[in-house]
Design a protein around this motif. Structure first.
Motif, PDB file in Angstrom:
ATOM      1  N   MET A   1       0.835  -1.196   0.000  1.00 57.79           N
ATOM      2  CA  MET A   1       0.000   0.000   0.000  1.00 57.79           C
ATOM      3  C   MET A   1       0.873   1.250   0.000  1.00 57.79           C
ATOM      4  O   MET A   1       1.756   1.389   0.841  1.00 57.79           O
ATOM      5  N   TYR A   2       0.634   2.106  -0.907  1.00 59.36           N
ATOM      6  CA  TYR A   2       1.409   3.339  -0.961  1.00 59.36           C
ATOM      7  C   TYR A   2       0.518   4.531  -0.662  1.00 59.36           C
ATOM      8  O   TYR A   2      -0.691   4.470  -0.789  1.00 59.36           O
ATOM      9  N   LYS A   3       1.182   5.607  -0.301  1.00 57.76           N
ATOM     10  CA  LYS A   3       0.421   6.807   0.002  1.00 57.76           C
ATOM     11  C   LYS A   3       0.739   7.890  -1.026  1.00 57.76           C
ATOM     12  O   LYS A   3       1.678   7.772  -1.805  1.00 57.76           O
ATOM     13  N   VAL A   4      -0.050   8.934  -0.991  1.00 58.96           N
ATOM     14  CA  VAL A   4       0.164  10.043  -1.909  1.00 58.96           C
ATOM     15  C   VAL A   4       0.427  11.293  -1.081  1.00 58.96           C
ATOM     16  O   VAL A   4      -0.304  11.565  -0.126  1.00 58.96           O
ATOM     17  N   GLY A   5       1.468  12.023  -1.409  1.00 57.30           N
ATOM     18  CA  GLY A   5       1.800  13.226  -0.657  1.00 57.30           C
ATOM     19  C   GLY A   5       1.659  14.471  -1.505  1.00 57.30           C
ATOM     20  O   GLY A   5       1.762  14.422  -2.724  1.00 57.30           O
ATOM     21  N   VAL A   6       1.410  15.566  -0.854  1.00 57.79           N
ATOM     22  CA  VAL A   6       1.349  16.852  -1.554  1.00 57.79           C
ATOM     23  C   VAL A   6       2.200  17.847  -0.772  1.00 57.79           C
ATOM     24  O   VAL A   6       2.046  17.981   0.443  1.00 57.79           O
ATOM     25  N   ILE A   7       3.111  18.525  -1.465  1.00 56.52           N
ATOM     26  CA  ILE A   7       3.933  19.546  -0.826  1.00 56.52           C
ATOM     27  C   ILE A   7       3.650  20.876  -1.521  1.00 56.52           C
ATOM     28  O   ILE A   7       3.579  20.930  -2.749  1.00 56.52           O
ATOM     29  N   GLY A   8       3.505  21.916  -0.740  1.00 56.66           N
ATOM     30  CA  GLY A   8       3.288  23.210  -1.375  1.00 56.66           C
ATOM     31  C   GLY A   8       2.885  24.249  -0.350  1.00 56.66           C
ATOM     32  O   GLY A   8       2.881  23.976   0.851  1.00 56.66           O
ATOM     33  N   ASP A   9       2.554  25.437  -0.834  1.00 53.75           N
ATOM     34  CA  ASP A   9       2.106  26.444   0.122  1.00 53.75           C
ATOM     35  C   ASP A   9       0.690  26.096   0.562  1.00 53.75           C
ATOM     36  O   ASP A   9      -0.078  25.468  -0.156  1.00 53.75           O
ATOM     37  N   LYS A  10       0.392  26.503   1.751  1.00 53.91           N
ATOM     38  CA  LYS A  10      -0.817  26.058   2.434  1.00 53.91           C
ATOM     39  C   LYS A  10      -2.091  26.341   1.634  1.00 53.91           C
ATOM     40  O   LYS A  10      -2.968  25.495   1.509  1.00 53.91           O
ATOM     41  N   LEU A  36      10.706  16.636   1.383  1.00 60.77           N
ATOM     42  CA  LEU A  36      10.724  15.755   0.216  1.00 60.77           C
ATOM     43  C   LEU A  36      11.681  14.596   0.443  1.00 60.77           C
ATOM     44  O   LEU A  36      11.338  13.429   0.211  1.00 60.77           O
ATOM     45  N   ASN A  37      12.886  14.915   0.921  1.00 59.50           N
ATOM     46  CA  ASN A  37      13.859  13.863   1.160  1.00 59.50           C
ATOM     47  C   ASN A  37      13.373  12.882   2.213  1.00 59.50           C
ATOM     48  O   ASN A  37      13.644  11.692   2.136  1.00 59.50           O
ATOM     49  N   LYS A  38      12.657  13.409   3.167  1.00 64.14           N
ATOM     50  CA  LYS A  38      12.179  12.551   4.247  1.00 64.14           C
ATOM     51  C   LYS A  38      11.074  11.619   3.750  1.00 64.14           C
ATOM     52  O   LYS A  38      11.133  10.406   3.969  1.00 64.14           O
ATOM     53  N   ILE A  39      10.086  12.192   3.074  1.00 68.88           N
ATOM     54  CA  ILE A  39       8.954  11.338   2.709  1.00 68.88           C
ATOM     55  C   ILE A  39       9.250  10.464   1.492  1.00 68.88           C
ATOM     56  O   ILE A  39       8.574   9.466   1.280  1.00 68.88           O
ATOM     57  N   ALA A  40      10.283  10.814   0.737  1.00 72.90           N
ATOM     58  CA  ALA A  40      10.637   9.964  -0.403  1.00 72.90           C
ATOM     59  C   ALA A  40      11.115   8.601   0.071  1.00 72.90           C
ATOM     60  O   ALA A  40      11.011   7.605  -0.631  1.00 72.90           O
ATOM     61  N   LYS A  41      11.654   8.573   1.301  1.00 74.12           N
ATOM     62  CA  LYS A  41      12.125   7.293   1.845  1.00 74.12           C
ATOM     63  C   LYS A  41      10.965   6.479   2.389  1.00 74.12           C
ATOM     64  O   LYS A  41      11.081   5.274   2.588  1.00 74.12           O
ATOM     65  N   GLU A  42       9.868   7.141   2.667  1.00 71.21           N
ATOM     66  CA  GLU A  42       8.726   6.412   3.203  1.00 71.21           C
ATOM     67  C   GLU A  42       7.879   5.848   2.063  1.00 71.21           C
ATOM     68  O   GLU A  42       8.297   5.853   0.924  1.00 71.21           O
ATOM     69  N   GLU A  43       6.686   5.417   2.411  1.00 73.75           N
ATOM     70  CA  GLU A  43       5.899   4.700   1.414  1.00 73.75           C
ATOM     71  C   GLU A  43       5.052   5.628   0.558  1.00 73.75           C
ATOM     72  O   GLU A  43       3.843   5.452   0.455  1.00 73.75           O
ATOM     73  N   TYR A  44       5.680   6.596  -0.033  1.00 72.06           N
ATOM     74  CA  TYR A  44       4.934   7.467  -0.929  1.00 72.06           C
ATOM     75  C   TYR A  44       5.267   7.098  -2.363  1.00 72.06           C
ATOM     76  O   TYR A  44       6.424   7.067  -2.748  1.00 72.06           O
ATOM     77  N   ALA A  45       4.238   6.797  -3.130  1.00 69.87           N
ATOM     78  CA  ALA A  45       4.480   6.437  -4.527  1.00 69.87           C
ATOM     79  C   ALA A  45       4.412   7.674  -5.404  1.00 69.87           C
ATOM     80  O   ALA A  45       5.078   7.774  -6.413  1.00 69.87           O
ATOM     81  N   VAL A  46       3.578   8.620  -5.019  1.00 73.12           N
ATOM     82  CA  VAL A  46       3.427   9.839  -5.808  1.00 73.12           C
ATOM     83  C   VAL A  46       3.521  11.035  -4.868  1.00 73.12           C
ATOM     84  O   VAL A  46       2.922  11.030  -3.785  1.00 73.12           O
TER      85      VAL A  46
END
Lengths: 103, 218
Positions: A1-10, A36-46
């Protein structure tokens, strides 16, 4: 199971939270690169990044280009499209073919 | 003319000929791979471009509707309403092979059963604009995910094409000419030796005939 992350201004990414994506509001490019570096190591596919932030942490993003996961995709923030996503497509094309044939 | 530094012997010649054969076959295979990759890449990049245009246009709509929602409601209430999402998204990622390049294939699943029921807030304190903003956002999601899949594939394929092209060129313009040149050099060297040997033998034969003639005379 992968997760999806979003980074940006609030303001640009708040809405994504409601869809169940993991939202990481940032204010500075350094902070964004760190997350980004932190969550790229976790289970984020996108991981989606708003264009204005993505433009400032290009090197960090390019480091993940050749690995299968995560896919880091620039999306337009609330100030409109800056054409960075399109530019990336162009870059890939130039890399593969040598010229930009779609124009 | 570039030569590989080897001894011009018959054994070396057979070895090089074998290598040339392998290099030629590898070159042909890699060239086919590159052409096929290119074909796949063209399809994908066209799709990528269209998708991106579509997604960017849709995102603009989403942002503007959020802006309106925020303008008709105090921002604290907007934030508060969005604080606790009702659903969670999980990705089912599998790997697809395009000409032995591994590209991701994404499918997304939500934990809520009904897509209409995604609003995590009561409707009393929020405006209809927020509802429509969220509805349009949830519509974009599917395309965003597709975009992620296609765009990543394009990036990975571009990388692979570059690598393959470099290999094809190295074989075509460096290794294969080097091998053919060296093979030619060794063949010529061996022929030269053969001729040298022949003349020497003829000379020896002449000398022997001369000698025996002198012996019989005396």
């Amino acid at each position: 199971m992968y997760k999806v992350g979003v980074i940006g201004d609030k303001d640009s990414i708040l809405g994504f939270k409601i869809l169940g994506l993991s939202v990481f509001p940032v204010t500075s490019p350094e902070e964004a690169a760190k997350i980004l570096n932190k969550i790229a190591k976790e289970e984020y596919a996108v991981i989606y990044i708003t264009e204005n932030i993505a433009a400032q942490i290009r090197e960090t993003i390019n480091a993940y280009k050749s690995s299968r996961f995560p896919a880091i995709i620039p999306i337009p923030g609330n100030e409109g499209s800056l054409g960075i996503g399109m530019e990336e497509i162009k870059e890939s094309m130039i890399k593969a073919i040598g010229t930009d044939i779609l124009g | 003319m570039a030569l590989i530094n080897v001894n011009p012997t018959r054994m070396e010649l057979t070895r090089l000929k074998k290598r040339l054969l392998v290099a030629r076959r590898g070159h042909k295979l890699l060239k086919d791979k590159r052409d096929e990759l290119m074909k796949k890449f063209m399809d994908l990049i066209k799709k990528n471009k269209e998708l991106r245009q579509k997604v960017e246009a849709m995102m603009m709509d989403v942002h503007s509707s959020f802006l309106i929602a925020r303008s008709v409601m105090p921002s604290e209430i907007v934030e508060e309403s969005l604080m606790f999402p009702k659903q969670k998204v999980f990705l089912q990622a599998s790997i697809k092979h395009i000409m032995s390049v591994e590209v991701p294939e994404l499918k997304f699943e939500t934990t809520s059963s009904d897509d209409k029921d995604i609003y995590p807030y009561g409707f009393a304190h929020t405006s209809g604009e927020l509802d429509s903003a969220i509805t349009s956002l949830s519509k974009v999601m599917q395309y965003l995910l597709e975009l992620a899949e296609v765009e990543k594939s394009v990036q990975l394929l571009a990388e692979e094409i570059e690598k393959t092209r470099r290999r094809v060129n190295a074989l075509e313009y460096v290794l294969i000419p080097q091998l053919t040149d060296t093979i030619k050099y060794i063949t010529m060297k061996l022929e030269e030796n053969e001729r040298g040997n022949l003349t020497r033998l003829m000379k020896v034969k002449d000398m022997m005939i001369e000698q025996s003639r002198r012996k019989s005379r005396s």
